[in-house]
Structure formats: structure tokens, C-alpha cells
Enzyme design. Sequence first.
Site, PDB file in Angstrom:
ATOM      1  N   ARG A  30      43.132  45.331  31.218  1.00 19.87           N
ATOM      2  CA  ARG A  30      42.256  44.972  32.330  1.00 19.87           C
ATOM      3  C   ARG A  30      42.293  43.463  32.568  1.00 19.87           C
ATOM      4  O   ARG A  30      42.440  42.668  31.635  1.00 19.87           O
ATOM      5  CB  ARG A  30      40.836  45.410  31.986  1.00 19.87           C
ATOM      6  CG  ARG A  30      39.788  45.218  33.089  1.00 19.87           C
ATOM      7  CD  ARG A  30      39.978  46.175  34.201  1.00 19.87           C
ATOM      8  NE  ARG A  30      38.761  46.316  35.025  1.00 19.87           N
ATOM      9  CZ  ARG A  30      38.778  46.717  36.282  1.00 19.87           C
ATOM     10  NH1 ARG A  30      39.924  47.006  36.879  1.00 19.87           N
ATOM     11  NH2 ARG A  30      37.649  46.861  36.958  1.00 19.87           N
TER      12      ARG A  30
ATOM     13  N   THR B 216      44.636  52.106  43.772  1.00 17.98           N
ATOM     14  CA  THR B 216      45.062  52.329  42.399  1.00 17.98           C
ATOM     15  C   THR B 216      46.155  53.376  42.362  1.00 17.98           C
ATOM     16  O   THR B 216      46.434  54.038  43.348  1.00 17.98           O
ATOM     17  CB  THR B 216      43.820  52.753  41.577  1.00 17.98           C
ATOM     18  OG1 THR B 216      42.850  51.709  41.659  1.00 17.98           O
ATOM     19  CG2 THR B 216      44.110  53.048  40.134  1.00 17.98           C
TER      20      THR B 216
ATOM     21  N   THR C 132      46.138  49.275  38.681  1.00 15.92           N
ATOM     22  CA  THR C 132      45.423  48.910  39.903  1.00 15.92           C
ATOM     23  C   THR C 132      45.557  47.435  40.256  1.00 15.92           C
ATOM     24  O   THR C 132      45.841  46.608  39.384  1.00 15.92           O
ATOM     25  CB  THR C 132      43.918  49.239  39.749  1.00 15.92           C
ATOM     26  OG1 THR C 132      43.243  49.007  40.976  1.00 15.92           O
ATOM     27  CG2 THR C 132      43.285  48.408  38.663  1.00 15.92           C
TER      28      THR C 132
ATOM     29  N   GLU D  56      42.903  46.734  42.553  1.00 19.03           N
ATOM     30  CA  GLU D  56      41.559  46.932  43.105  1.00 19.03           C
ATOM     31  C   GLU D  56      41.630  47.393  44.549  1.00 19.03           C
ATOM     32  O   GLU D  56      42.142  48.466  44.804  1.00 19.03           O
ATOM     33  CB  GLU D  56      40.665  45.699  42.935  1.00 19.03           C
ATOM     34  CG  GLU D  56      39.212  46.046  42.598  1.00 19.03           C
ATOM     35  CD  GLU D  56      38.310  46.384  43.771  1.00 19.03           C
ATOM     36  OE1 GLU D  56      38.715  46.282  44.941  1.00 19.03           O
ATOM     37  OE2 GLU D  56      37.154  46.754  43.508  1.00 19.03           O
TER      38      GLU D  56
ATOM     39  N   GLU E  98      40.250  41.863  41.418  1.00 15.15           N
ATOM     40  CA  GLU E  98      39.510  42.649  40.424  1.00 15.15           C
ATOM     41  C   GLU E  98      38.128  42.094  40.112  1.00 15.15           C
ATOM     42  O   GLU E  98      37.240  42.837  39.676  1.00 15.15           O
ATOM     43  CB  GLU E  98      40.336  42.732  39.142  1.00 15.15           C
ATOM     44  CG  GLU E  98      40.219  44.052  38.430  1.00 15.15           C
ATOM     45  CD  GLU E  98      40.782  45.187  39.265  1.00 15.15           C
ATOM     46  OE1 GLU E  98      40.002  46.094  39.613  1.00 15.15           O
ATOM     47  OE2 GLU E  98      41.979  45.179  39.558  1.00 15.15           O
TER      48      GLU E  98
ATOM     49  N   SER F 264      36.194  52.343  36.763  1.00 15.79           N
ATOM     50  CA  SER F 264      36.053  53.799  36.718  1.00 15.79           C
ATOM     51  C   SER F 264      37.367  54.493  36.396  1.00 15.79           C
ATOM     52  O   SER F 264      37.417  55.722  36.381  1.00 15.79           O
ATOM     53  CB  SER F 264      35.525  54.321  38.061  1.00 15.79           C
ATOM     54  OG  SER F 264      34.209  53.901  38.273  1.00 15.79           O
TER      55      SER F 264
ATOM     56  N   GLY G  60      41.061  56.163  43.123  1.00 11.69           N
ATOM     57  CA  GLY G  60      39.965  56.623  43.967  1.00 11.69           C
ATOM     58  C   GLY G  60      38.644  55.903  43.789  1.00 11.69           C
ATOM     59  O   GLY G  60      37.595  56.447  44.117  1.00 11.69           O
TER      60      GLY G  60
END
Length: 596
Positions: free
Chosen positions: A128, A417, A435, A437, A455, A483, A503
Amino acid sequence: MLKFTVALTTSFLLSSVLYAQETADAVAPEAATETAVVALSQAAQAALEAKAAERPVRAKNWMVAAANPYAVEAGAEVLKNGGSAADAMVAVQAVLGLVEPQSSGLGGGAFLVWYDAESGGITTLDGRETAPLAATPQLFQDENGEPLKFFDAVVGGLSVGTPGTPALMEEAHRRWGKANWGSLFQNAIKLADAGFLVSPRLAQLVQNDAERLSRFPATAAYFLPDSVPIKDGDTRRNRPYAETLRALAENGSEAFYKGVIAEDIVATVRNASGRTGALSTVDLALYKVIERPAVCADYREYDICGMGPPSSGALTVGQILGILQSHDLGALGPESTESWRLIGDASRLAFADRGRYMADSDFVPVPAKGLIDNAYLAERARLLDRERALENVSPGTPSWDHAQLWGDDVSIELPSTSHISIVDGDGNALSMTTTIENGFGSRLMTRGGFLLNNELTDFSFRTHSNGYPIANRLEPGKRPRSSMAPTIVLSEGTPVLVIGSPGGSRIIGYVAQAIIAHLDWGMDVQQAVAMPHLVNRFGTYDLEAGTSAAALETPLGALGFEIKTRDLNSGLHAISINQFLEGGADPRREGIALGE
């Protein structure tokens, strides 16, 4: 069975729908699309035809499912030559960053879940993005302390976090790779140099977002040459991206996090017109992938394993399924209003806990064990012992290692994503969600030919709620809550399903629903990823427009649910593992599954 009808034609991808912007709930991560076919390999053509006929792709030895045929073919070539699932992921991600740059790439981040066939263990890696060390909790507030409008925060350098994807690619290869690192970029380099066919999906998304893309010269030059949006069927080359990949192939991720590429990333962020950012070369040089404890929740005879904080995916999916544990959804079936009452309110309860308790556990304590404790979930499940929808939903009180009080989060999460599912010839399984974002991220393109993420807007724009600090507030070096829910489902320690989806915050509902469809309702993976979506996060029950889900609007409304019929654009990619491998690719996007 709820039936989803997919229209396929013989070009590549036919795009549609609105890209609304006014409110968080109205903004789609990407426009929904229907899928079609280009001139691909015979195997890819067969995979697309299978998806059109709503049949899973079947294989014996290995399989890869991802969001674009070019990328899937790159991964399949690696697996066919004896490479591992980690090797194939590197090849797939390198191509995805070229052919669907709006969704993921080197300028973004990812979460990876790995099942090791030799040890039987699950490992999760956190790639991340991180907040710059110079960022403050008030980054997305105006001079009056009020939150900025979403797109005012997104577009430009302010929203860019330190990318994690290149480091994650290298770390996965270091741990589990078999193929030569440099060879894994060759397909992507060739496509970037020679050119790839722009899909109608990418062309439509560029047209939808042309005004924002036009604000930055490098971005506009690539996506809007001569001020005209690229069109489907165009051949698009990205030689700067090829050079970036060559640098990675030759020198590993250090070529990205130090030196010329890193300096250009920082210059792009700090010199952006409009809102500039705080990212520095120090942030890039300090970036590390973190191995996190896997989160595994019980569901019937299965273990549902995924990524823990800073992802809320595994905890919230685990909570939804755990709350539903005592209900015989299999007997009720997918057409039952009662099934969807239970699923909808279980999701609302889980999302209430998510909003209060889940964030980067390196910065705030998260009661992970308490949130998926069977006794706690049974207590939450008793709230569903009624005939109508819950009038009010509030967070529960899971057990803590120590006391803590938090305010409820109000952050917006709208990722553009992509998801990759892979099983290799040795039986290793990989689930990775990746991703940048929002669609096209910050809209900033580097001289290296890739877009940078936005992000940081996954953090709460507010720092406190009702006098209490918000767990997902922005802090220097912190990773924003996500998520993303890359998931591997185990039965008696052996994987039976590899799955995930894009999503935004609806990822959680998409993944939970597909797991229920496969495990409880006996759908094969293609049926499970294609079935109509019904998603309830914060009280409004979203029913997928244009599908038979709309038939439940009246009965669910009669139970007290607020209903909204809308496009729900998932991108599920799944592989079931039994006597054979069976792959499913979401018909809402252009991906396929390939195996041998």
C-alpha cells in the site's frame, strides 16, 4: 437463479454509462462496459467465447485470470514456461500498467495474498502507498478547516502517496519467483515499444475524463494527442514506459525508488499546476513492503483468508460471512428476498464496525481478533432475528487488548482498481488487488510513462468526529485504509477458491456475494462473478441496473430498505480449485481466464 445477460460482439470492448461527480455515492470508479473480442491468440479467443456463454474456463495444471487479455496472455506465457504464480503476477502487472493505466500501475499500490503449496501457509504482503513524511492530518481541509471537495483534492500532486507496486512485485519474486526477473518484463516492453490496440473501454474512459486529463501537459500529450482523446482501435505506443520497465528489469525496484525515476516522480508531484504535493525522494527511498498477519475468518467448513489492516477487506468480508453463519442461505437460494435481507443487513453491521475501528494498525490499534471472533459475530447476528430491515445500525463493541475510543470515519474511497488471480503448476495460489485509486489517479503522468496515484484521498478528510479522533485520519508515513479484498478460501487447509475485485468500498460486497454464490448456492465461478449485484454498505441497497436484481426492488423496499437501482461495475476474477481448475472473468470488464 438471478441471471445476468452479457452482450458480446466481435470488436474488443464497447463502453457506456455516465461518470457522475457530485457525491461520493454517485461517482463510479470506472464507467461500466460490455465486453467483446479483438484478434488474440486462439486460447484467448476461446476464453472470451466461454465467458460469453457463461462457462468457466477449465484447466488441469495452471491458470491466470486478470482484467485484460494482453496481460493474461503475458502471465500465461510465464506459467507455460514453468514460472511461478509470483513470476506470472510480475508479467501481468507490467502489462496492465500499459493497457489499462486508469486502473493500476507502477505509480500505485497493491495487496497480495499467497498460498504456498509446499508449506501450506498463507502469507500476505502490504504494498500500500504511504503518506509523505511532510503531510499533515489537515492536508485535505481548506482554510476554515472544512474538507475539500473530492476532485479538488484528487487532481494534482496533493493526493499522491509513495507508490508500493514496484517494491511488491520485486518482493514477491524474491520470495517465490523461479524465472529470471528481467525476462518477466519482455512482453510489456514489446507492447510498449511496438504499440497496443486501445480498447473501446480505455477510449471511453479517456473521453469521459478529458477535461481533467487535459490539465497536465504530459498527461494530455499521451491521452489527448493534438487535443483529441485517443480512440478505440488506435495503436498506442509508450516508449518512456518501456524504458522504465527496462530499468526495473536490469536494476530491480531500486531503479524506481532512487535515482532519475524517483527524482522525476517528486518533480512531477511538486511542480504540478494547481495543488502541489509533499512527496520527497526520502519518502521513496524509505518505502518498504510489509508482511502482515493474514486475517482468516470461519465460514461453515471454510477459512476465508485475506489481507488485514490497513485493508478493511478481509475483516469486513469475514464479518459479513460470520454474521450469516447461522443462516441456511443454501436452502433459501439466490432468488429469496430473505437471503438478501440477511446479506444486506449483515453488510451494514460490518460496515459500521469498519467505519469506526479499521485503519493502519501500525498507527492505531485495531481489534482484528475481536472483530471476527465467533462469539462477537453471533451476538451481532442476533440483531437479524427479525422480519424487516434494521432501522438503525451502529458499531458493535468487539473485545480489545486495551480500551480505545474512536470517531466514525467519513472517508471517500473510489478506487479505479484491478484484480489478478493465479494458480501455478506447483499448486501455489496468488490473489492480488492493485490500484491507483480513482480513474487515472491524480492525473499526473511522469516522464517514465506511468500515472501517479491519488491514494491519499482514501484517508478521512476530517480528523475527528463528535470529539473523537478518526482512526483513518491522515498521518505522516501512514497507509490509508482500503477495501481491497484479495481472498483465498481454504477447505481443510487446501485452497478451493482464489478471488478478488475492484470497485471501491463495494469490493467487499462483490467478493462476499461471489463467495456465497459459489459456496452456498453451488454456482460455478463464471456464474458467481457474473450474477447480478445487490450491495448494501451504509443503508441504501444498491441493485444492479439492467439485471434481474431490479425485480427485488419492491419486495426489499417493503421490508424497509431504501433502494437505488444503478450500474455496479465490479471486475471479479476468480479461480476455483477442485479436480480441475476453473476460471471466471467478470463480464462487466474486458478480462479473461486462461489455463492449461
